[in-house]
Motif scaffolding. Sequence first.
Motif, short mmCIF file in Angstrom:
data_model
loop_
_atom_site.label_atom_id
_atom_site.label_comp_id
_atom_site.label_asym_id
_atom_site.label_seq_id
_atom_site.Cartn_x
_atom_site.Cartn_y
_atom_site.Cartn_z
N CYS A 1 2.19 7.03 -11.97
CA CYS A 1 0.82 7.47 -12.26
C CYS A 1 -0.18 6.45 -11.73
O CYS A 1 -1.22 6.82 -11.17
N THR A 2 0.14 5.17 -11.90
CA THR A 2 -0.74 4.12 -11.38
C THR A 2 -0.85 4.22 -9.87
O THR A 2 -1.93 4.07 -9.29
N ALA A 3 0.29 4.48 -9.22
CA ALA A 3 0.30 4.59 -7.76
C ALA A 3 -0.53 5.77 -7.27
O ALA A 3 -1.04 5.76 -6.14
N ALA A 4 -0.70 6.78 -8.12
CA ALA A 4 -1.50 7.94 -7.73
C ALA A 4 -2.98 7.61 -7.63
O ALA A 4 -3.75 8.34 -7.00
N ALA B 1 -7.03 6.49 -14.64
CA ALA B 1 -8.37 7.05 -14.77
C ALA B 1 -8.84 7.56 -13.43
O ALA B 1 -8.39 7.09 -12.38
N ASP B 2 -9.74 8.55 -13.47
CA ASP B 2 -10.29 9.06 -12.23
C ASP B 2 -11.50 8.24 -11.83
O ASP B 2 -11.80 7.20 -12.43
N GLY C 1 -5.23 10.66 -6.22
CA GLY C 1 -4.01 11.06 -5.51
C GLY C 1 -3.05 11.83 -6.39
O GLY C 1 -3.11 11.76 -7.62
N PRO C 2 -2.13 12.58 -5.80
CA PRO C 2 -1.15 13.36 -6.57
C PRO C 2 -0.02 12.48 -7.07
O PRO C 2 0.29 11.44 -6.48
N PRO D 1 -9.65 9.66 -18.33
CA PRO D 1 -8.19 9.64 -18.21
C PRO D 1 -7.69 10.78 -17.31
O PRO D 1 -8.20 11.90 -17.37
N ARG D 2 -6.71 10.45 -16.49
CA ARG D 2 -6.06 11.48 -15.68
C ARG D 2 -4.88 12.05 -16.45
O ARG D 2 -4.27 11.38 -17.28
#
Length: 274
Positions: free
Chosen positions: A74-77, A35-36, A81-82, A41-42
């Motif tokens: 995705c979690t690490a982003a 999520a942003d 983050g990209p 949701p991202r």
Amino acid sequence: MTGGAGEVLFARENGWIPQVIRVDGELELRLGAGADANHDPRTFHVPLSEAHLDVIRGDLTRHLLLWSAILPLCTAAGTRGPLDERAAVALLDPVLFGTPDDVESLFRDIPWDKRQLIAHGADVGMLDRGQVLAALRSATEQSDWRRVHTYDADRDRARRGVRLTPLDAALLKYTGRYLHGGRIPTREPDAVDPDLLPEVMRVIATAEQACAGMGISPDRRAGRNHSNKDSEWTLMERAVDHAVRRAYPDLVDDAVRTVSFLMCSEAAARARRS
């Protein structure tokens, strides 16, 4: 069919499973994860090839494994983050084309989302043994997060050193506290295996006999919805605990407590109604 960005070439019934889309003539894997900063949701995109699409379209197991492997990236982003696209692309060939031995070796070395696979029907024991492909033989497109809640509850009990017998588990299911130990207990006979229900009812009958004639009167000093818990509740709890433990010495504490909690909470509810 078109999505928010690009033409959707392949999507499964469960829309959360990553889709394959075409954007400006190029294929991409599109998935929603995390999520942003506004808790929306991202959406992430990973470039792939027609050969990757063929496997994703025809093999649910590989598709789910790829999702599980990319989700930690995705979690690490984080919230803004990209995505580490190079790392995501590096997962495509090993997961989609690798031999079973290669896939299992890969999943021993990378982070992956176990709970997502459990939600789609993966066998927990096989996952724990590293047999990720075999674990998903009975996988379904639709997710069932009750499987995950059961896994989480069992894992929490294992951490506390609690090992349930079938009767222990049945009592927790009967009171509705197998998955969520903090909820007020209820009576849910339909949640119990019919073969175990008669034994469960004998335990409940033992508890009811132990507290027959006892009550929990409302504590008027605290208002009509509060009970005189420090005295009558404790006395009833002790009576039920003693009787159940004497009749069923092999029951774990979790099971005994849920039965005594059921008796006390029902007595308090009766007092409030009257």
